[in-house]
Design a protein around this motif. Sequence first.
Motif: not given
Length: 180
Positions: A5-16
């Motif tokens: 859904d291009e109307t939403k912003d990407f949210i980066p997550v913190r991955i170990a």
Amino acid sequence: MSRIDETKDFIPVRIAVLTVSDTRTPADDRSGDTLVDRLTEAGHLLAARDIVPDDRGTIAAQLRAWIADPGVDVILTTGGTGLTGRDVTVEAHRDVYEKEIEAFGTVFTIVSMQKIGTSAVQSRACGGVAGGTYLFALPGSPGACRDAWDEILKWQFDYRHRPCNFVEIFPRLEEHRRRK
């Protein structure tokens, strides 16, 4: 069918990223490198990275330490998901899970079947949740790490993915701990 859904912003997550191996070093950890490359290319943040031996207690201790770290949202392990005596990553994961994501192993098997046929039965890839953190145990080959990321995790860790994704339910993973 799934879509972005291009109307939403990407949210980066913190991955170990945790490599489980008695023989790998930072210089030759191709599976760990594959995961780091994939997650950073997707726009996520590498929160931590380590290599530990195939020891159930050591693996579980590292998982617990990262679960307790508010700077880690997701833990990806690679290695130790097979059938040999030293393969104890799945047991270590299950030692710390509050809830298992059973469908992850099933979907991973379906993806693997398309690549390696019936040899997919030899993997015990699994996923779960503990302390508001997602955990996934992936096989130790770069190909399996690519398959898990490209076909499943990349999409589930993209907030824009529809009809649903793991990111949108982060705030609710620990709702059972709140006072009523």
